[in-house]
Design a protein around this motif. Structure first.
Motif, PDB file in Angstrom:
ATOM      1  N   ILE A   1      13.578 -16.205  -5.967  1.00  0.00           N
ATOM      2  CA  ILE A   1      14.238 -17.438  -6.390  1.00  0.00           C
ATOM      3  C   ILE A   1      13.230 -18.566  -6.279  1.00  0.00           C
ATOM      4  CG2 ILE A   1      16.076 -19.079  -5.876  1.00  0.00           C
ATOM      5  CD1 ILE A   1      17.702 -16.765  -4.729  1.00  0.00           C
ATOM      6  N   VAL A   2      13.061 -19.312  -7.372  1.00  0.00           N
ATOM      7  CA  VAL A   2      12.139 -20.452  -7.380  1.00  0.00           C
ATOM      8  C   VAL A   2      12.927 -21.706  -7.733  1.00  0.00           C
ATOM      9  CG1 VAL A   2      10.118 -19.074  -7.990  1.00  0.00           C
ATOM     10  CG2 VAL A   2      11.476 -20.085  -9.785  1.00  0.00           C
ATOM     11  N   ASN A   3      12.500 -22.828  -7.139  1.00  0.00           N
ATOM     12  CA  ASN A   3      13.187 -24.063  -7.496  1.00  0.00           C
ATOM     13  C   ASN A   3      12.657 -24.561  -8.838  1.00  0.00           C
ATOM     14  OD1 ASN A   3      10.921 -25.859  -7.120  1.00  0.00           O
ATOM     15  ND2 ASN A   3      11.247 -25.710  -4.915  1.00  0.00           N
ATOM     16  N   ILE A   4      13.388 -25.451  -9.451  1.00  0.00           N
ATOM     17  CA  ILE A   4      13.073 -25.887 -10.805  1.00  0.00           C
ATOM     18  C   ILE A   4      11.700 -26.558 -10.884  1.00  0.00           C
ATOM     19  CG2 ILE A   4      14.193 -28.143 -10.773  1.00  0.00           C
ATOM     20  CD1 ILE A   4      15.438 -27.192 -13.543  1.00  0.00           C
ATOM     21  N   HIS A   5      11.310 -27.297  -9.838  1.00  0.00           N
ATOM     22  CA  HIS A   5       9.995 -27.946  -9.829  1.00  0.00           C
ATOM     23  C   HIS A   5       8.877 -26.895  -9.841  1.00  0.00           C
ATOM     24  CE1 HIS A   5       6.816 -30.791  -9.035  1.00  0.00           C
ATOM     25  NE2 HIS A   5       6.434 -30.039  -8.007  1.00  0.00           N
ATOM     26  N   GLU A   6       9.015 -25.883  -8.997  1.00  0.00           N
ATOM     27  CA  GLU A   6       8.021 -24.807  -8.963  1.00  0.00           C
ATOM     28  C   GLU A   6       7.973 -24.071 -10.303  1.00  0.00           C
ATOM     29  OE1 GLU A   6       6.913 -20.692  -6.541  1.00  0.00           O
ATOM     30  OE2 GLU A   6       8.674 -21.846  -5.952  1.00  0.00           O
ATOM     31  N   ALA A   7       9.130 -23.850 -10.906  1.00  0.00           N
ATOM     32  CA  ALA A   7       9.180 -23.168 -12.199  1.00  0.00           C
ATOM     33  C   ALA A   7       8.439 -23.964 -13.266  1.00  0.00           C
ATOM     34  CB  ALA A   7      10.618 -22.938 -12.616  1.00  0.00           C
TER      35      ALA A   7
ATOM     36  N   ARG B   1       2.572 -18.548 -15.305  1.00  0.00           N
ATOM     37  CA  ARG B   1       2.418 -17.432 -14.363  1.00  0.00           C
ATOM     38  C   ARG B   1       3.744 -16.698 -14.186  1.00  0.00           C
ATOM     39  NH1 ARG B   1       3.452 -17.383  -9.020  1.00  0.00           N
ATOM     40  NH2 ARG B   1       3.486 -19.644  -8.896  1.00  0.00           N
ATOM     41  N   LEU B   2       4.828 -17.450 -14.041  1.00  0.00           N
ATOM     42  CA  LEU B   2       6.138 -16.828 -13.858  1.00  0.00           C
ATOM     43  C   LEU B   2       6.572 -16.041 -15.091  1.00  0.00           C
ATOM     44  CD1 LEU B   2       7.915 -19.784 -12.040  1.00  0.00           C
ATOM     45  CD2 LEU B   2       7.325 -17.571 -11.040  1.00  0.00           C
ATOM     46  N   VAL B   3       6.316 -16.589 -16.267  1.00  0.00           N
ATOM     47  CA  VAL B   3       6.682 -15.887 -17.501  1.00  0.00           C
ATOM     48  C   VAL B   3       5.862 -14.601 -17.648  1.00  0.00           C
ATOM     49  CG1 VAL B   3       6.599 -16.028 -20.026  1.00  0.00           C
ATOM     50  CG2 VAL B   3       7.542 -17.921 -18.697  1.00  0.00           C
ATOM     51  N   ASP B   4       4.582 -14.640 -17.313  1.00  0.00           N
ATOM     52  CA  ASP B   4       3.759 -13.427 -17.364  1.00  0.00           C
ATOM     53  C   ASP B   4       4.323 -12.346 -16.445  1.00  0.00           C
ATOM     54  OD1 ASP B   4       2.002 -14.509 -19.209  1.00  0.00           O
ATOM     55  OD2 ASP B   4       0.497 -15.063 -17.712  1.00  0.00           O
TER      56      ASP B   4
ATOM     57  N   SER C   1      11.555 -10.009 -12.839  1.00  0.00           N
ATOM     58  CA  SER C   1      12.466 -11.100 -13.171  1.00  0.00           C
ATOM     59  C   SER C   1      12.627 -12.032 -11.973  1.00  0.00           C
ATOM     60  CB  SER C   1      13.813 -10.554 -13.614  1.00  0.00           C
ATOM     61  OG  SER C   1      14.343  -9.719 -12.625  1.00  0.00           O
ATOM     62  N   PHE C   2      13.093 -13.257 -12.235  1.00  0.00           N
ATOM     63  CA  PHE C   2      13.289 -14.226 -11.167  1.00  0.00           C
ATOM     64  C   PHE C   2      14.440 -15.155 -11.520  1.00  0.00           C
ATOM     65  CE2 PHE C   2      10.314 -16.059 -14.127  1.00  0.00           C
ATOM     66  CZ  PHE C   2      10.657 -17.399 -14.209  1.00  0.00           C
ATOM     67  N   ILE C   3      14.888 -15.900 -10.516  1.00  0.00           N
ATOM     68  CA  ILE C   3      15.992 -16.846 -10.684  1.00  0.00           C
ATOM     69  C   ILE C   3      15.464 -18.250 -10.457  1.00  0.00           C
ATOM     70  CG2 ILE C   3      18.189 -17.644  -9.700  1.00  0.00           C
ATOM     71  CD1 ILE C   3      18.764 -14.694  -9.030  1.00  0.00           C
ATOM     72  N   ILE C   4      15.880 -19.183 -11.312  1.00  0.00           N
ATOM     73  CA  ILE C   4      15.530 -20.588 -11.133  1.00  0.00           C
ATOM     74  C   ILE C   4      16.746 -21.279 -10.518  1.00  0.00           C
ATOM     75  CG2 ILE C   4      14.891 -22.751 -12.254  1.00  0.00           C
ATOM     76  CD1 ILE C   4      13.503 -21.108 -14.424  1.00  0.00           C
ATOM     77  N   ALA C   5      16.487 -22.013  -9.437  1.00  0.00           N
ATOM     78  CA  ALA C   5      17.556 -22.716  -8.742  1.00  0.00           C
ATOM     79  C   ALA C   5      17.329 -24.229  -8.816  1.00  0.00           C
ATOM     80  CB  ALA C   5      17.603 -22.276  -7.287  1.00  0.00           C
ATOM     81  N   LYS C   6      18.429 -24.953  -8.822  1.00  0.00           N
ATOM     82  CA  LYS C   6      18.379 -26.418  -8.798  1.00  0.00           C
ATOM     83  C   LYS C   6      19.190 -26.869  -7.595  1.00  0.00           C
ATOM     84  CE  LYS C   6      19.122 -30.452 -11.667  1.00  0.00           C
ATOM     85  NZ  LYS C   6      19.539 -30.929 -12.991  1.00  0.00           N
ATOM     86  N   SER C   7      18.531 -27.601  -6.715  1.00  0.00           N
ATOM     87  CA  SER C   7      19.167 -28.043  -5.463  1.00  0.00           C
ATOM     88  C   SER C   7      19.686 -26.849  -4.663  1.00  0.00           C
ATOM     89  CB  SER C   7      20.311 -29.022  -5.748  1.00  0.00           C
ATOM     90  OG  SER C   7      19.837 -30.140  -6.443  1.00  0.00           O
TER      91      SER C   7
ATOM     92  N   LYS D   1      18.706 -16.859 -14.735  1.00  0.00           N
ATOM     93  CA  LYS D   1      17.914 -15.674 -14.418  1.00  0.00           C
ATOM     94  C   LYS D   1      16.955 -15.463 -15.573  1.00  0.00           C
ATOM     95  CE  LYS D   1      18.381 -10.735 -13.455  1.00  0.00           C
ATOM     96  NZ  LYS D   1      19.344  -9.641 -13.313  1.00  0.00           N
ATOM     97  N   VAL D   2      15.672 -15.319 -15.262  1.00  0.00           N
ATOM     98  CA  VAL D   2      14.653 -15.100 -16.287  1.00  0.00           C
ATOM     99  C   VAL D   2      14.232 -13.640 -16.220  1.00  0.00           C
ATOM    100  CG1 VAL D   2      12.380 -15.777 -17.151  1.00  0.00           C
ATOM    101  CG2 VAL D   2      13.865 -17.487 -16.082  1.00  0.00           C
ATOM    102  N   ILE D   3      14.366 -12.964 -17.363  1.00  0.00           N
ATOM    103  CA  ILE D   3      14.045 -11.546 -17.452  1.00  0.00           C
ATOM    104  C   ILE D   3      13.440 -11.280 -18.817  1.00  0.00           C
ATOM    105  CG2 ILE D   3      16.379 -10.972 -18.223  1.00  0.00           C
ATOM    106  CD1 ILE D   3      16.080  -8.349 -16.614  1.00  0.00           C
TER     107      ILE D   3
END
Length: 81
Positions: free
Chosen positions: A3-9, A15-18, A25-31, A37-39
């Motif tokens: 899980i990554v926060n939106i700023h990090e994403a 890098r995350l898309v690669d 896959s990973f999840i983007i979180a806000k607050s 979910k990115v897959i």
């Protein structure tokens, strides 16, 4: 799953898309709340890995495969086998 926060994403999007394209896959979180979910589009299902040669040894191709049923084919199409 990561899980990554939106700023990090936003900062590390390439890098995350690669990594997602390679099946990580990973999840983007806000607050702290997961929002997406990115897959990869063609990613294998969870727990499934694509393998080359996964049926190796389960069947065999006869040595005369390219000549099998040549007489029947000759009769059907009227050519020399």
């Amino acid at each position: 799953m990561r899980i990554v926060n939106i700023h990090e994403a936003k900062t590390h999007l390439s890098r995350l898309v690669d990594k997602a394209a390679k099946g990580e896959s990973f999840i983007i979180a806000k607050s702290g709340k997961p929002i997406v979910k990115v897959i990869a589009i063609d990613a294998p299902a969870a727990g499934e890995t694509r393998r080359v040669g996964f049926m190796a040894g389960q069947f065999s191709v006869p040595d005369d495969f390219d000549r099998m049923a040549s007489e029947e084919i000759e009769k059907l199409f009227g050519g020399a086998a």
